[in-house]
Design an enzyme around this catalytic site. Structure first.
Site, PDB file in Angstrom:
ATOM      1  CE  LYS A 132     -20.648 -13.130 -25.038  1.00 21.90           C
ATOM      2  NZ  LYS A 132     -20.200 -12.054 -25.959  1.00 21.90           N
ATOM      3  CE  LYS A 151     -11.866  -6.004 -19.840  1.00 23.34           C
ATOM      4  NZ  LYS A 151     -10.957  -6.044 -21.004  1.00 23.34           N
ATOM      5  CE  LYS A 158     -10.657 -20.154 -22.137  1.00 21.29           C
ATOM      6  NZ  LYS A 158     -10.355 -21.412 -21.421  1.00 21.29           N
TER       7      LYS A 158
END
Length: 341
Positions: free
Chosen positions: A203, A122, A206
């Site tokens: 995958k 991240k 969001k």
């Protein structure tokens, strides 16, 4: 060792949660997690929570967070989670989550925290390296350990977080005595892995998918159909299940199969000699038919926020009983002075 369940001694306890990071869950959330949560209610004493404290690791508009928290809880229920059988609650409604999270922080080394894959990924993608993001896995460990969960449903992307939860529970028990249940992963057999419509080797997500790659559960049917019609396939006109060679077509076949209850091979056989246009149209029809009752239930729930809040309050009351018992053991074990009454 503490009991695995106090509310229902006949069944082991299971716990899972989702962040309220959007107004709508997507089809990957639904088929990969929520459908399985519904089935798990039959065999487990289930606790399902909206992870609103975790959502604070990114900049958040307060009004948006409140709206999305209610919407996420409503989607649990609309998807089939029964709040009379399972505790449905907000993480922030149980202050003990943050307290136990602090205890887990104090058991975790700085280097250990910084090696967590999701933290590194991240930050590499531009997310602010806040202390909250760094200690996210410790709060997740607290979420799990708070409820003496015997099992935690996990996917591959969460396996590392469960491993640190197990490590922290064992570390606590070694240092302070047998206090916390060490949970095991629960891998749901046959769980569907739904891929991005535009990047079918990744995958559906969001954070990682473009709007055209998603199927949002609350999306307008016309938009759902449009996204499915624009799904990436390949130049070979044959409809067959081949995840490596034909990931886009295979993804559409899986979506059809799971929602229609038809084996993938039978779905593929039904399109022998037919083109991708026919496949996409039928998948769109199947998805819209499956999501229509879900959207209707959502509308009913969101039209009565007071009732939804009551459900969450009831779930929090049930969760708080367990949390209070766990924190009493933890405080006593670490030597915190009990408050005089």
């Amino acid at each position: 060792m503490p009991a695995a369940s106090t509310a229902d001694a006949a069944r082991p306890r299971i716990l899972s949660g989702m962040q309220p990071t959007s107004d709508s869950l997507h089809l990957g959330n639904y088929l990969g997690a929520l459908v399985n949560w519904v089935g798990l209610q039959d065999d487990f004493d289930a606790y399902y929570f909206v992870a609103d404290l975790h959502a604070l690791t990114v900049p958040t508009d307060p009004q948006v967070l409140r709206r999305r928290t209610r919407a996420t809880a409503a989607q649990f229920i609309a998807g089939g989670v029964d709040p009379t059988r399972s505790a449905v609650f907000c993480q922030s409604h149980i202050p003990a989550h943050a307290e136990l999270g602090w205890v887990m922080n104090c058991l975790t080394g700085d280097g250990e925290a910084r090696r967590m894959t999701q933290f590194k990924d991240k930050v590499a993608k531009g997310q602010s390296a806040s202390v909250g993001l760094l200690t996210y896995p410790m709060l997740m460990a607290a979420d799990i350990l708070m409820y003496d969960a015997a099992y935690v449903p996990v996917g591959e992307d969460q396996r590392q977080h469960l491993e640190i939860t197990r490590d922290l529970a064992e570390r606590f028990n070694t240092r302070f005595g047998e206090t916390l249940v060490v949970p095991d992963p629960y891998i749901v057999k046959g769980a569907a892995k739904i891929m991005d419509l535009q990047e079918p080797t990744a995958k559906m997500s969001k954070t990682g998918s473009s709007p055209k790659g998603l199927i949002d559960l609350m999306e307008d049917p016309s938009r759902i159909a449009k996204n499915i019609r624009s799904a990436v396939t390949d130049t070979d006109a044959e409809v067959r299940y081949d995840p490596e060679g034909k990931p886009g077509v295979s993804n559409l076949l899986v979506i059809h199969s799971v929602l229609s209850g038809t084996p993938v091979a039978d779905v593929a056989d039904a399109f022998a000699g037919r083109g991708y246009g026919d496949l996409k149209q039928e998948v769109a029809d199947v998805v819209i038919e499956a999501l229509t009752p879900f959207q209707q239930r959502m509308s009913t729930l969101l039209d009565d926020p007071a009732e939804l809040d009551r459900i969450l309050a009831d779930g929090a009351d049930r969760a708080a009983e367990v949390a209070h018992a766990t924190m009493s053991r933890v405080r006593d074990a670490v030597g915190l002075l009990p408050a005089a009454r």
